[in-house]
Design a protein around this motif. Sequence first.
Motif, PDB file in Angstrom:
ATOM      1  N   HIS A   2      27.299  36.345  50.015  1.00  0.00           N
ATOM      2  CA  HIS A   2      26.594  35.418  49.136  1.00  0.00           C
ATOM      3  C   HIS A   2      27.436  34.937  47.962  1.00  0.00           C
ATOM      4  O   HIS A   2      27.047  34.000  47.268  1.00  0.00           O
ATOM      5  N   CYS A   3      28.588  35.553  47.719  1.00  0.00           N
ATOM      6  CA  CYS A   3      29.416  35.176  46.571  1.00  0.00           C
ATOM      7  C   CYS A   3      30.883  35.412  46.902  1.00  0.00           C
ATOM      8  O   CYS A   3      31.267  36.526  47.254  1.00  0.00           O
ATOM      9  N   ALA A   4      31.691  34.365  46.773  1.00  0.00           N
ATOM     10  CA  ALA A   4      33.123  34.475  47.063  1.00  0.00           C
ATOM     11  C   ALA A   4      33.911  33.830  45.924  1.00  0.00           C
ATOM     12  O   ALA A   4      33.663  32.676  45.559  1.00  0.00           O
ATOM     13  N   ILE A   5      34.864  34.580  45.362  1.00  0.00           N
ATOM     14  CA  ILE A   5      35.701  34.070  44.278  1.00  0.00           C
ATOM     15  C   ILE A   5      37.099  33.795  44.821  1.00  0.00           C
ATOM     16  O   ILE A   5      37.674  34.630  45.507  1.00  0.00           O
ATOM     17  N   THR A   6      37.606  32.607  44.519  1.00  0.00           N
ATOM     18  CA  THR A   6      39.013  32.283  44.774  1.00  0.00           C
ATOM     19  C   THR A   6      39.642  31.942  43.430  1.00  0.00           C
ATOM     20  O   THR A   6      38.947  31.540  42.495  1.00  0.00           O
ATOM     21  N   TYR A   7      40.946  32.125  43.319  1.00  0.00           N
ATOM     22  CA  TYR A   7      41.618  31.903  42.038  1.00  0.00           C
ATOM     23  C   TYR A   7      42.975  31.264  42.261  1.00  0.00           C
ATOM     24  O   TYR A   7      43.523  31.296  43.361  1.00  0.00           O
ATOM     25  N   ARG A   8      43.517  30.664  41.179  1.00  0.00           N
ATOM     26  CA  ARG A   8      44.860  30.068  41.254  1.00  0.00           C
ATOM     27  C   ARG A   8      45.412  29.859  39.857  1.00  0.00           C
ATOM     28  O   ARG A   8      44.675  29.802  38.874  1.00  0.00           O
ATOM     29  N   ASP A   9      46.715  29.748  39.784  1.00  0.00           N
ATOM     30  CA  ASP A   9      47.388  29.397  38.535  1.00  0.00           C
ATOM     31  C   ASP A   9      47.398  27.876  38.453  1.00  0.00           C
ATOM     32  O   ASP A   9      47.746  27.200  39.413  1.00  0.00           O
ATOM     33  N   ASP A  10      46.996  27.326  37.320  1.00  0.00           N
ATOM     34  CA  ASP A  10      46.935  25.874  37.176  1.00  0.00           C
ATOM     35  C   ASP A  10      48.283  25.253  36.838  1.00  0.00           C
ATOM     36  O   ASP A  10      48.415  24.025  36.844  1.00  0.00           O
ATOM     37  N   GLY A  11      49.283  26.080  36.515  1.00  0.00           N
ATOM     38  CA  GLY A  11      50.610  25.563  36.234  1.00  0.00           C
ATOM     39  C   GLY A  11      50.792  24.999  34.843  1.00  0.00           C
ATOM     40  O   GLY A  11      51.849  24.501  34.503  1.00  0.00           O
ATOM     41  N   ASN A  12      49.781  25.065  34.014  1.00  0.00           N
ATOM     42  CA  ASN A  12      49.883  24.515  32.660  1.00  0.00           C
ATOM     43  C   ASN A  12      49.584  25.578  31.603  1.00  0.00           C
ATOM     44  O   ASN A  12      49.107  25.276  30.519  1.00  0.00           O
ATOM     45  N   GLY A  13      49.829  26.851  31.956  1.00  0.00           N
ATOM     46  CA  GLY A  13      49.558  27.937  31.026  1.00  0.00           C
ATOM     47  C   GLY A  13      48.147  28.479  31.130  1.00  0.00           C
ATOM     48  O   GLY A  13      47.733  29.291  30.318  1.00  0.00           O
ATOM     49  N   SER A  14      47.403  28.015  32.123  1.00  0.00           N
ATOM     50  CA  SER A  14      46.044  28.515  32.323  1.00  0.00           C
ATOM     51  C   SER A  14      45.834  28.807  33.804  1.00  0.00           C
ATOM     52  O   SER A  14      46.643  28.462  34.649  1.00  0.00           O
TER      53      SER A  14
ATOM     54  N   ALA B  11      39.675  36.543  46.536  1.00  0.00           N
ATOM     55  CA  ALA B  11      40.878  36.231  47.327  1.00  0.00           C
ATOM     56  C   ALA B  11      41.604  35.066  46.664  1.00  0.00           C
ATOM     57  O   ALA B  11      40.973  34.261  45.958  1.00  0.00           O
ATOM     58  N   PRO B  12      42.927  34.943  46.876  1.00  0.00           N
ATOM     59  CA  PRO B  12      43.646  33.787  46.325  1.00  0.00           C
ATOM     60  C   PRO B  12      43.161  32.491  46.964  1.00  0.00           C
ATOM     61  O   PRO B  12      42.745  32.476  48.126  1.00  0.00           O
ATOM     62  N   ARG B  13      43.192  31.412  46.210  1.00  0.00           N
ATOM     63  CA  ARG B  13      42.852  30.105  46.764  1.00  0.00           C
ATOM     64  C   ARG B  13      44.005  29.649  47.635  1.00  0.00           C
ATOM     65  O   ARG B  13      45.145  29.675  47.249  1.00  0.00           O
ATOM     66  N   ARG B  14      43.684  29.241  48.827  1.00  0.00           N
ATOM     67  CA  ARG B  14      44.742  28.824  49.794  1.00  0.00           C
ATOM     68  C   ARG B  14      44.880  27.329  49.821  1.00  0.00           C
ATOM     69  O   ARG B  14      44.054  26.579  49.577  1.00  0.00           O
TER      70      ARG B  14
END
Length: 153
Positions: A72-84, A150-153
């Motif tokens: 019911h809930c999935a988190i993906t993440y990534r570096d935005d490349g601008n310090g955030s 999981a990392p955003r692909r």
Amino acid sequence: MSRFEYIQSRKRLWSLPVTRRTRPRLAALACALIPLAAACGSADRGPAATASGTVRAARGPEPTFSYPGNRHCAITYRDDGNGSMSWTATVTVAGKLITHASDKSGDINRRDVQVGPGPNTFTAPQPLAQIDDIGGVLYVGSHSYSCSVAPRR
């Protein structure tokens, strides 16, 4: 019990083989010893047993987070490349989402929001390399669901 018997019994505790029979017992023991352990939630079997689905980063230049939470809930993440960095929690049902991404200095970027089905994106003012913890829990009525991570692909 003699000293020798005591030492032998202690050695057996440390050399306990992890089998299909002992794994559930060890998991229950870990949940009892660590009150906020993310592994205590039951994936797809009802409410999560914890207040926080939390995952720690692996060592290395870019942290890698991975946690098999509830569908019911999935988190993906990534570096935005601008310090955030950003993370997206995609939920299948409406409810209250409490999520966070915290850094090594102890700053917790916590979000506590009512969400509907679909993606919900959040940002933190730190680069991904400084983040050491990402997690979330979706509350729906009297049920709670740990978010997978999981990392955003």
